[in-house]
Design a protein around this motif. Sequence first.
Motif, PDB file in Angstrom:
ATOM      1  N   GLU A 108       0.913  -1.191  -0.759  1.00  0.00           N
ATOM      2  CA  GLU A 108      -0.162   0.262   0.272  1.00  0.00           C
ATOM      3  C   GLU A 108       0.836   1.552   0.301  1.00  0.00           C
ATOM      4  O   GLU A 108       0.401   2.421  -0.341  1.00  0.00           O
ATOM      5  CB  GLU A 108      -0.957  -0.327   1.198  1.00  0.00           C
ATOM      6  N   GLU A 111       2.077   2.077  -3.418  1.00  0.00           N
ATOM      7  CA  GLU A 111       0.976   2.168  -4.307  1.00  0.00           C
ATOM      8  C   GLU A 111       0.385   3.827  -4.144  1.00  0.00           C
ATOM      9  O   GLU A 111      -0.029   4.582  -5.004  1.00  0.00           O
ATOM     10  CB  GLU A 111      -0.410   1.605  -3.943  1.00  0.00           C
ATOM     11  N   ARG A 112       0.682   3.822  -3.077  1.00  0.00           N
ATOM     12  CA  ARG A 112       0.361   5.786  -2.210  1.00  0.00           C
ATOM     13  C   ARG A 112       1.176   6.221  -2.565  1.00  0.00           C
ATOM     14  O   ARG A 112       0.527   7.463  -3.862  1.00  0.00           O
ATOM     15  CB  ARG A 112      -0.022   5.704  -1.384  1.00  0.00           C
TER      16      ARG A 112
END
Length: 270
Positions: A108, A111-112
Amino acid sequence: MTEFREKPAIHEKATLHEKAAALRALHVPGDPVVLPNAWDAASARAVEAAGFSAVATGSAAVAAVLGYEDGHDTPADEMFAAVARISRAVAVPVTADVERGYGLKPAELVERLAAAGAVGCNLEDSDPATGAMIDPAEQADFVAAVRAAADQAGTGLVINARVDTFIHGSGTPGERLAEALDRGGRYLAAGADCVYPIFAGDPEVIGALAKEMGGPINVLFRPGVPAIRDLAALGVARVSFGPGIHRAAQAFTARMLDAIARGDDPFPPA
């Protein structure tokens, strides 16, 4: 004059990978990439307009602008929104200081960062809440997981692994140096691209780090640290300024406000 263009909200992986490769290539021992850290779109544009090849954010400065304290106090959504505004404002690669990742899982986090247009990140190896050093094996595993997630995503993320022994470590200066080398070596082996022994300032220590680390090192420029040209001669590959420029700008603003409060002209002579 540098031209600025708006970038799309969704960042293409190919573009991210190209910018990551460009950022990685700037890390040359003896010819360091210099990063005067930005805190918003306006300061990022100023950095780019001054001719710097990349823009780095500083978590402490961004936190202050957003009304938070440094040390994971900034909500992740707000931090990544700030990084995204900076990325949209400039054409050069952007690397983001994300402290210890705000509790996000490696996939994550990657991804961020990609969604915000950042192609690099800083990762700290001390607990932002307590200052306690993270076990080096645990931190190396975290770096390796972020590296694996970035490789799977195809973003080419540049990882700058911060080593906090000169802030939060213990022991003699020699013992702190040895620990920094041990930690930094582990992080490079786990997939970091650069090691950031923050607050290392003594020329002999910096020279030893650059010579013995086995990979590029980043030095925080602050009062008392050797000049950039001297850091280059010591083999440093990256020089950053953390919150220093933002704090200086705030101090200048405070002096202007004091002058206004006295009824004086706050502007310096032309």
